[in-house]
Motif scaffolding. Structure first.
Motif, PDB file in Angstrom:
ATOM      1  N   ILE A 119       0.849  -1.198   0.000  1.00  0.00           N
ATOM      2  CA  ILE A 119       0.000   0.000   0.000  1.00  0.00           C
ATOM      3  C   ILE A 119       0.886   1.250   0.000  1.00  0.00           C
ATOM      4  O   ILE A 119       0.627   2.211  -0.715  1.00  0.00           O
ATOM      5  CB  ILE A 119      -0.953  -0.015   1.215  1.00  0.00           C
ATOM      6  N   ARG A 120       1.985   1.202   0.773  1.00  0.00           N
ATOM      7  CA  ARG A 120       2.862   2.380   0.860  1.00  0.00           C
ATOM      8  C   ARG A 120       3.591   2.672  -0.444  1.00  0.00           C
ATOM      9  O   ARG A 120       3.927   3.819  -0.702  1.00  0.00           O
ATOM     10  CB  ARG A 120       3.883   2.184   1.986  1.00  0.00           C
ATOM     11  N   ILE A 121       3.863   1.628  -1.238  1.00  0.00           N
ATOM     12  CA  ILE A 121       4.537   1.951  -2.501  1.00  0.00           C
ATOM     13  C   ILE A 121       3.523   2.212  -3.612  1.00  0.00           C
ATOM     14  O   ILE A 121       3.890   2.342  -4.769  1.00  0.00           O
ATOM     15  CB  ILE A 121       5.591   0.889  -2.927  1.00  0.00           C
ATOM     16  N   GLY A 122       2.248   2.311  -3.263  1.00  0.00           N
ATOM     17  CA  GLY A 122       1.282   2.797  -4.243  1.00  0.00           C
ATOM     18  C   GLY A 122       0.250   1.781  -4.719  1.00  0.00           C
ATOM     19  O   GLY A 122      -0.486   2.065  -5.650  1.00  0.00           O
ATOM     20  N   TYR A 123       0.196   0.586  -4.090  1.00  0.00           N
ATOM     21  CA  TYR A 123      -0.848  -0.374  -4.476  1.00  0.00           C
ATOM     22  C   TYR A 123      -2.149  -0.007  -3.780  1.00  0.00           C
ATOM     23  O   TYR A 123      -2.168   0.289  -2.589  1.00  0.00           O
ATOM     24  CB  TYR A 123      -0.429  -1.809  -4.131  1.00  0.00           C
TER      25      TYR A 123
ATOM     26  N   MET B 105      -5.071   3.370   6.312  1.00  0.00           N
ATOM     27  CA  MET B 105      -5.394   4.691   6.850  1.00  0.00           C
ATOM     28  C   MET B 105      -4.226   5.253   7.663  1.00  0.00           C
ATOM     29  O   MET B 105      -3.550   4.516   8.379  1.00  0.00           O
ATOM     30  CB  MET B 105      -6.624   4.601   7.769  1.00  0.00           C
ATOM     31  N   PRO B 106      -3.981   6.580   7.560  1.00  0.00           N
ATOM     32  CA  PRO B 106      -2.956   7.200   8.409  1.00  0.00           C
ATOM     33  C   PRO B 106      -3.344   7.028   9.881  1.00  0.00           C
ATOM     34  O   PRO B 106      -4.523   7.050  10.207  1.00  0.00           O
ATOM     35  CB  PRO B 106      -3.021   8.688   8.019  1.00  0.00           C
ATOM     36  N   ARG B 107      -2.343   6.801  10.724  1.00  0.00           N
ATOM     37  CA  ARG B 107      -2.664   6.609  12.134  1.00  0.00           C
ATOM     38  C   ARG B 107      -2.234   7.793  12.976  1.00  0.00           C
ATOM     39  O   ARG B 107      -1.142   8.300  12.796  1.00  0.00           O
ATOM     40  CB  ARG B 107      -1.976   5.363  12.675  1.00  0.00           C
TER      41      ARG B 107
ATOM     42  N   TYR C  37       3.896  11.852   3.843  1.00  0.00           N
ATOM     43  CA  TYR C  37       3.559  10.687   3.038  1.00  0.00           C
ATOM     44  C   TYR C  37       2.208  10.080   3.452  1.00  0.00           C
ATOM     45  O   TYR C  37       1.790   9.048   2.943  1.00  0.00           O
ATOM     46  CB  TYR C  37       4.671   9.635   3.166  1.00  0.00           C
ATOM     47  N   GLY C  38       1.525  10.736   4.401  1.00  0.00           N
ATOM     48  CA  GLY C  38       0.176  10.284   4.772  1.00  0.00           C
ATOM     49  C   GLY C  38       0.155   9.041   5.623  1.00  0.00           C
ATOM     50  O   GLY C  38      -0.803   8.273   5.575  1.00  0.00           O
ATOM     51  N   LEU C  39       1.215   8.821   6.415  1.00  0.00           N
ATOM     52  CA  LEU C  39       1.241   7.619   7.246  1.00  0.00           C
ATOM     53  C   LEU C  39       0.765   7.882   8.667  1.00  0.00           C
ATOM     54  O   LEU C  39       0.439   6.966   9.389  1.00  0.00           O
ATOM     55  CB  LEU C  39       2.660   7.033   7.295  1.00  0.00           C
ATOM     56  N   ARG C  40       0.782   9.161   9.047  1.00  0.00           N
ATOM     57  CA  ARG C  40       0.390   9.459  10.432  1.00  0.00           C
ATOM     58  C   ARG C  40      -0.665  10.546  10.455  1.00  0.00           C
ATOM     59  O   ARG C  40      -0.702  11.435   9.624  1.00  0.00           O
ATOM     60  CB  ARG C  40       1.611   9.932  11.233  1.00  0.00           C
ATOM     61  N   ALA C  41      -1.543  10.426  11.452  1.00  0.00           N
ATOM     62  CA  ALA C  41      -2.583  11.440  11.600  1.00  0.00           C
ATOM     63  C   ALA C  41      -2.548  12.037  13.000  1.00  0.00           C
ATOM     64  O   ALA C  41      -3.417  12.815  13.358  1.00  0.00           O
ATOM     65  CB  ALA C  41      -3.955  10.825  11.324  1.00  0.00           C
TER      66      ALA C  41
ATOM     67  N   TRP D   3      -4.545   9.113  -1.597  1.00  0.00           N
ATOM     68  CA  TRP D   3      -3.166   8.866  -1.159  1.00  0.00           C
ATOM     69  C   TRP D   3      -2.467   7.905  -2.113  1.00  0.00           C
ATOM     70  O   TRP D   3      -1.298   8.062  -2.454  1.00  0.00           O
ATOM     71  CB  TRP D   3      -3.138   8.311   0.274  1.00  0.00           C
ATOM     72  N   THR D   4      -3.244   6.868  -2.553  1.00  0.00           N
ATOM     73  CA  THR D   4      -2.655   5.893  -3.485  1.00  0.00           C
ATOM     74  C   THR D   4      -2.179   6.599  -4.757  1.00  0.00           C
ATOM     75  O   THR D   4      -1.067   6.358  -5.231  1.00  0.00           O
ATOM     76  CB  THR D   4      -3.692   4.817  -3.849  1.00  0.00           C
TER      77      THR D   4
ATOM     78  N   ARG E 218       0.924   8.700  -4.116  1.00  0.00           N
ATOM     79  CA  ARG E 218       2.132   7.865  -3.980  1.00  0.00           C
ATOM     80  C   ARG E 218       2.568   7.260  -5.309  1.00  0.00           C
ATOM     81  O   ARG E 218       3.692   6.818  -5.457  1.00  0.00           O
ATOM     82  CB  ARG E 218       1.865   6.741  -2.970  1.00  0.00           C
ATOM     83  N   LYS E 219       1.632   7.209  -6.265  1.00  0.00           N
ATOM     84  CA  LYS E 219       2.001   6.677  -7.578  1.00  0.00           C
ATOM     85  C   LYS E 219       2.549   7.772  -8.490  1.00  0.00           C
ATOM     86  O   LYS E 219       3.372   7.503  -9.365  1.00  0.00           O
ATOM     87  CB  LYS E 219       0.767   6.045  -8.252  1.00  0.00           C
TER      88      LYS E 219
ATOM     89  N   PHE F 210      12.336   4.885   2.324  1.00  0.00           N
ATOM     90  CA  PHE F 210      12.053   4.771   3.758  1.00  0.00           C
ATOM     91  C   PHE F 210      13.355   4.565   4.514  1.00  0.00           C
ATOM     92  O   PHE F 210      14.290   3.939   4.013  1.00  0.00           O
ATOM     93  CB  PHE F 210      11.137   3.574   4.030  1.00  0.00           C
TER      94      PHE F 210
END
Lengths: 404, 213
Positions: free
Chosen positions: A316-320, A402-404, B54-58, B79-80, B83-84, B91
């Motif tokens: 998901i993080r690399i864009g899937y 989802m962002p946490r 990068y939208g990983l944390r809120a 977000w997808t 990131r594409k 990372f």
């Protein structure tokens, strides 16, 4: 590549247990259902459960009735019958309230002996008839009255009476050509009608005239209905349209009320109720196993997702897109469930042909193949499994995305 | 793309005193074409910036805007797409798949947008001196080799900004120079900028902006 990542953490033994569970549960449940369908078709002589069955019902005759006169079905009793589960419709057979004679031939037609007889007829609501004929109509002023007679009459004549008397056998078509006279003894003298046969009924064991004719002639030729004699003219026989004439509930209701019927079906109800108990047990156990299998699949999916969380999260993080990943999982489960379904239907099919061969030998022909409703139920269960899996996967992946 | 930190403060840093000129709780904006350096000691939130972008944390207060749109409102689908198409990333923990080969790791990313052909991937690997390792499982590579694979993977997409979270920590000076060169080539080709976090300084990029945290 993705497949390898998504499925590298699958636990084959857990998957095997889940698959076997679903397989056995489904087999037991669908097998029981199929067996029930087959036995039903043997018991009731029909394969289509949606088709209604008809039975004619009367009250028990006792010695007391003989002296006090028979009581017919009151409006309340008919309403009561209508409320019984499984009974779709109730129709009253209307008798005639006057004397009738019938005369035939008298040498006028060669080969047909002259005949004179006291006679009777009844009328049934049109919806309950099993004879379709152009002749079956009457309106005020018509001098020809069509009649429907039981097929059994013809059989009795052809196979019992005719051979013993050395008479030729006749066909339905021949009999329908024979004219006869109907003499009604009304309060104002005799009235003559011509009679013609319009058809032969398997369903109602009585001589039937069109309902409007019986109603009209009762009004015009019979005694007037008053509060005093009303009871005498209540319908003494009624016809039931029901889902299943062999249903145990119906049998119980009938014996409780002291109603009688000529139908074999009611006598099969004991067997039918036993069959139902066995089927319920099998369906219950099968259902339980299926629910457990569903639970194992659910846990298996959660386990798979949580064990693969690094892979899924990284993808998901690399864009899937989680939607695409969910679709991949659905394809995986879809194939598993399709496989289960094919195996179950195939086993049922083979079992069924063995069973059908066995039953055939015993003289009970059973329809071939697996019943459509059984297959559809199997498909339904697999769709249910797929839907449950979809939500498990989707919610799991969303949580990772989802962002946490 | 314009990026705007408006009064942003990660919740874990709520009780920490902030140095003067800190990015946190400020109104700071920069263009994605900028070359930013975030230089700070460990444990001060360098990776946090990357995670927020990068939208990983809120878990932060304030607003983080991309082209005046609040990133909190972005859906998973949005977000997808970002990131594409817009954000590339290396990372800090690399996030490679150890069971796949180096080439497969790069292809996995490349397949999404088909940005590079295999020839170009081999060329890039050649440039970084790891072409001979492309067929080896990633788990068997040294950290320095893995870092270079992660860099090539990050470049296997179109982007407006590349986020580099201590990407050279296991590389020697000569290799850092080669990697920086490759990254700059890609940035120029894409008209993109970069945001680099580092413990120490970095002399290989011509930074236009320094962020303090």
């Amino acid at each position: 590549m993705i497949r390898r990542l998504l499925l590298q953490h699958q636990r084959l033994w857990l998957l095997t247990i889940a698959v076997l569970g679903a397989l056995f549960g489904l087999l037991l449940l669908l097998g029981a259902l199929q067996l029930y369908f087959d036995f039903r078709s043997v018991l009731t002589g029909r394969s289509d459960l949606s088709q209604a069955q008809y039975i004619v019902v009367n009250k028990e005759v006792s010695t007391m009735n003989t002296f006090l006169g028979q009581k017919g079905f009151s409006t309340t009793e008919i309403a009561e019958l209508k409320a019984v589960k499984g009974i779709r419709d109730v129709g009253a057979l209307t008798g005639c309230r006057f004397d009738v004679n019938v005369t035939m031939g008298g040498g006028a037609i060669e080969g047909v002996p002259g005949m004179y007889s006291d006679f009777f007829f009844e009328a049934a609501p049109e919806a309950f008839l099993d004879v379709q004929s152009d002749r079956w109509r009457w309106q005020e002023g018509d001098s020809v009255v069509p009649l429907i007679v039981p097929k059994d009459f013809l059989r009795l004549y052809n196979f019992v009476y005719a051979p013993s008397q050395g008479l030729p056998q006749v066909t339905e078509e021949m009999l329908m050509l024979v004219p006869f006279n109907i003499v009604i003894k009304s309060k104002n003298g005799n009235v003559l009608y011509k009679g013609r046969l319009a058809g032969f009924s398997e369903r109602i064991n009585s001589i039937l005239a069109p309902k409007n004719f019986v109603d009209w002639s009762n009004e015009n030729y019979g005694p007037a209905v008053t509060a005093a004699n009303e009871v005498k003219f209540l319908p003494s026989r009624i016809i039931l349209q029901c889902d299943d004439a062999s249903s145990p509930e119906l049998a119980e209701f009938m014996s409780e009320k002291g109603y009688q019927t000529n139908s074999e079906n009611l006598k099969n109800s004991r067997l039918s109720s036993l069959l139902r108990v066995i089927m319920n047990v099998c369906v219950g156990i099968g259902g339980l196993i299926i629910v457990l299998a569903l639970l194992i699949f659910l846990l298996y999916t959660q386990l798979l997702i949580s064990r693969s969380s690094y892979e899924l999260q990284t993808l998901i993080r690399i864009g899937y897109n989680p939607k695409m990943l969910t679709a991949r999982y659905m394809r995986y489960y879809g194939l598993i469930y399709l496989g289960i379904l094919i195996v179950v239907v195939a086993v049922l099919w083979i079992g069924k042909s063995l069973f059908a061969g066995f039953m055939d030998e015993k003289g009970f022909p059973v329809p071939d193949g697996v019943s459509m409703p059984v297959v559809l139920l199997g498909v339904g269960f697999m769709v249910l499994f797929l839907v449950v899996n979809f939500f498990t996967v989707w919610l799991g992946l969303r949580k990772l995305a989802m962002p946490r | 793309m314009q990026l705007n930190f408006r009064n942003v403060l990660p919740i874990p840093l709520a009780d920490t005193p902030l140095p003067p000129g800190s990015l946190w709780k400020s109104d700071t904006s920069f263009e994605s074409q900028a070359r930013c350096l975030v230089q700070a000691p460990s444990g001060t939130g360098k990776t946090t910036i990357i995670s927020l972008l990068y939208g990983l944390r809120a878990d932060y207060e304030g607003q983080l805007l991309f082209d005046n749109q609040d990133t909190r409102m972005f859906s998973v689908d949005q977000w997808t797409e970002i990131r594409k198409q817009k954000l590339a990333i290396v990372f800090q923990d690399l996030r490679l798949f150890p069971q796949l080969t180096a080439l497969e790791n790069i292809q996995l990313k490349n397949e999404l947008t088909k940005t590079l052909n295999e020839g170009r991937i081999r060329e890039m690997a050649e440039q970084l001196g790891i072409a001979h390792k492309l067929e080896a499982p990633c788990g068997k590579l040294s950290l320095g080799q893995q870092q270079r694979i992660a860099i090539i993977r990050a470049l296997a997409q179109p982007f407006e900004l590349i986020l580099l979270d201590e990407p050279f920590s296991h590389l020697d000076e000569a290799n850092i120079r080669k990697a920086a060169e490759l990254i700059m080539q890609s940035c120029t080709a894409n008209g993109a900028g970069l945001l680099l976090t580092s413990l120490g300084g970095n002399t290989h990029f011509d930074f236009t902006q320094h962020l303090t945290i």
